[in-house]
Design an enzyme around this catalytic site. Structure first.
Site, PDB file in Angstrom:
ATOM      1  N   ILE A 143      36.033  62.524 -21.678  1.00  0.00           N
ATOM      2  CA  ILE A 143      35.348  61.248 -21.547  1.00  0.00           C
ATOM      3  C   ILE A 143      35.725  60.662 -20.192  1.00  0.00           C
ATOM      4  CG2 ILE A 143      34.936  58.986 -22.546  1.00  0.00           C
ATOM      5  CD1 ILE A 143      34.106  61.405 -24.318  1.00  0.00           C
ATOM      6  N   LYS A 144      34.714  60.390 -19.369  1.00  0.00           N
ATOM      7  CA  LYS A 144      34.966  59.877 -18.020  1.00  0.00           C
ATOM      8  C   LYS A 144      35.078  58.357 -18.052  1.00  0.00           C
ATOM      9  CE  LYS A 144      33.066  61.833 -14.384  1.00  0.00           C
ATOM     10  NZ  LYS A 144      32.045  62.354 -13.437  1.00  0.00           N
ATOM     11  N   ILE A 145      36.154  57.878 -17.479  1.00  0.00           N
ATOM     12  CA  ILE A 145      36.414  56.438 -17.388  1.00  0.00           C
ATOM     13  C   ILE A 145      36.686  56.104 -15.925  1.00  0.00           C
ATOM     14  CG2 ILE A 145      37.991  54.576 -18.038  1.00  0.00           C
ATOM     15  CD1 ILE A 145      38.511  56.059 -20.652  1.00  0.00           C
TER      16      ILE A 145
END
Length: 373
Positions: A143-145
């Site tokens: 998951i890209k944050i």
């Protein structure tokens, strides 16, 4: 294998660089193109971002059947985008799953980004990350944050819930140091929460070419030989200094305690590696950033260029700290403040992804309307 029997991508992989593709589309999945790149060009991961999905969805025909289903179910545009993007990432994760298994979960990863409109909303980012993790439901997803100030506590909180994270939009050394700290704290909390650290992965996406794209025009405007000599050097120096920060962290006691509990390091990932200035070699941000244990995610054009004529000279990062620091110092002497540039690049990066997301929403909205007629 010898150099004579391997191509440059093989040699890059042998040098310890994980080759990832910075692109994804349903067309790429359906035609078997992604599987072919995995089989033929040592691609061991995939990254996506709002701009990539906006480009993929522009070819709306590939999504007609799903759009009809979503329209019939009464899905709104946000729900439709969520369903479409998570479906593509899930399918890509399945293509990469054998790599994930063969590398003991190090590679074979596919990244999907939280809604960029939440870049300055910590709670919203956490909730979005959890929703994406649950929807894709694959162990090899990241998951890209974004590494905004509000993103930092979200990174820690999400890792603490056992969710693997790709931290994106990192431009400055100061912010990267904060990301490394957020990563360590997240794993420490995950351990306290009872999670098996072996199952949690992370990379930190340090952006490269955009730095030169921002600084080179300033150097050109100065018009001096000293300024000309620094063209195309800032981005590589910045990335190499970032690698130095990473080396210090993995040599520290805090990391060693986590490693003893089974944790894997948060590998540096070189992002934005497509060359924007045609005066530079098209493989510049690959060949100059080779080091064991890093990831380089490339647009397909850069990947194919490196496969054709890329140069692997061994480790081109380790031992470059003093030289890289001089580049930054020389820039400062000319009035080019790297910290100022990277701060602006973060602002622009969030804005660009927000604009791409709005474009994506508009495209899907039009598609839903069209199939509903």
């Amino acid at each position: 294998m010898t150099e004579a029997t391997t191509n440059p991508i093989d040699r890059l992989s042998e040098a310890g660089v994980s080759v990832w593709l910075d692109d994804l589309s349903r067309e790429r999945l359906r035609t078997g193109n992604l599987a072919g790149l995995v089989a033929d060009l040592d691609v061991v991961g995939v990254t996506t971002n709002p701009s990539i999905f906006a480009s993929a969805l522009a070819k709306i025909d590939a999504y007609d059947a799903q759009l009809r289903e979503l329209a019939s179910a009464g899905a709104d545009v946000d729900a439709a985008v969520f369903a479409i993007t998570t479906d593509d990432v899930r399918e890509a994760a399945d293509v990469l799953r054998p790599v994930y298994d063969a590398t003991d979960s190090v590679d074979g990863r596919v990244s999907i980004e939280v809604d960029p409109r939440l870049a300055h909303d910590t709670r919203g980012t956490i909730d979005s990350a959890k929703a994406l993790w649950a929807a894709v439901d694959r162990p090899n997803v990241f998951i890209k944050i974004p590494a905004t100030l509000e993103g930092l506590p979200a990174i820690t909180a999400v890792l603490a819930e056992g969710i693997s994270v790709n931290v994106t939009l990192i431009f400055s050394l100061e912010r990267y140091a904060a990301v490394l700290d957020a990563f360590l704290e997240g794993l420490e909390r995950a351990h306290d929460n009872g999670y098996n650290l072996r199952t949690i992965g992370s990379v930190a996406s340090f952006f490269v070419s955009r730095v030169d794209a921002a600084i080179d025009p300033r150097l050109d405007a100065l018009g001096t030989p000293e300024a000309a000599a620094l063209r195309g050097k800032a981005a590589i120096a910045n990335a190499r200094l970032a690698f130095g920060l990473y080396e210090k962290v993995v040599a520290g006691d805090r990391w060693q305690a986590l490693a003893e509990r089974g944790a894997s390091p948060q590998r540096p990932l070189w992002a934005s590696t497509g060359v924007k200035d045609p005066a530079y070699p098209d493989t510049l941000y690959v060949s100059e950033l080779i080091a064991p244990g890093v990831v380089n995610t490339m647009p397909e054009a850069t990947l194919l260029a490196f496969a054709d004529h890329g140069e692997v000279r061994g480790d081109t990062v380790s031992g470059t700290q003093a030289e890289s620091a001089r580049v930054v110092s020389d820039l400062a002497a000319l009035g080019v403040d790297l910290d100022e540039v990277t701060a602006q690049l973060e602002v622009e990066g969030v804005q660009k992804f927000e604009a791409s997301w709005e474009q994506l929403l508009s495209t899907v909205s039009a598609g839903l309307g069209q199939v509903a007629r």
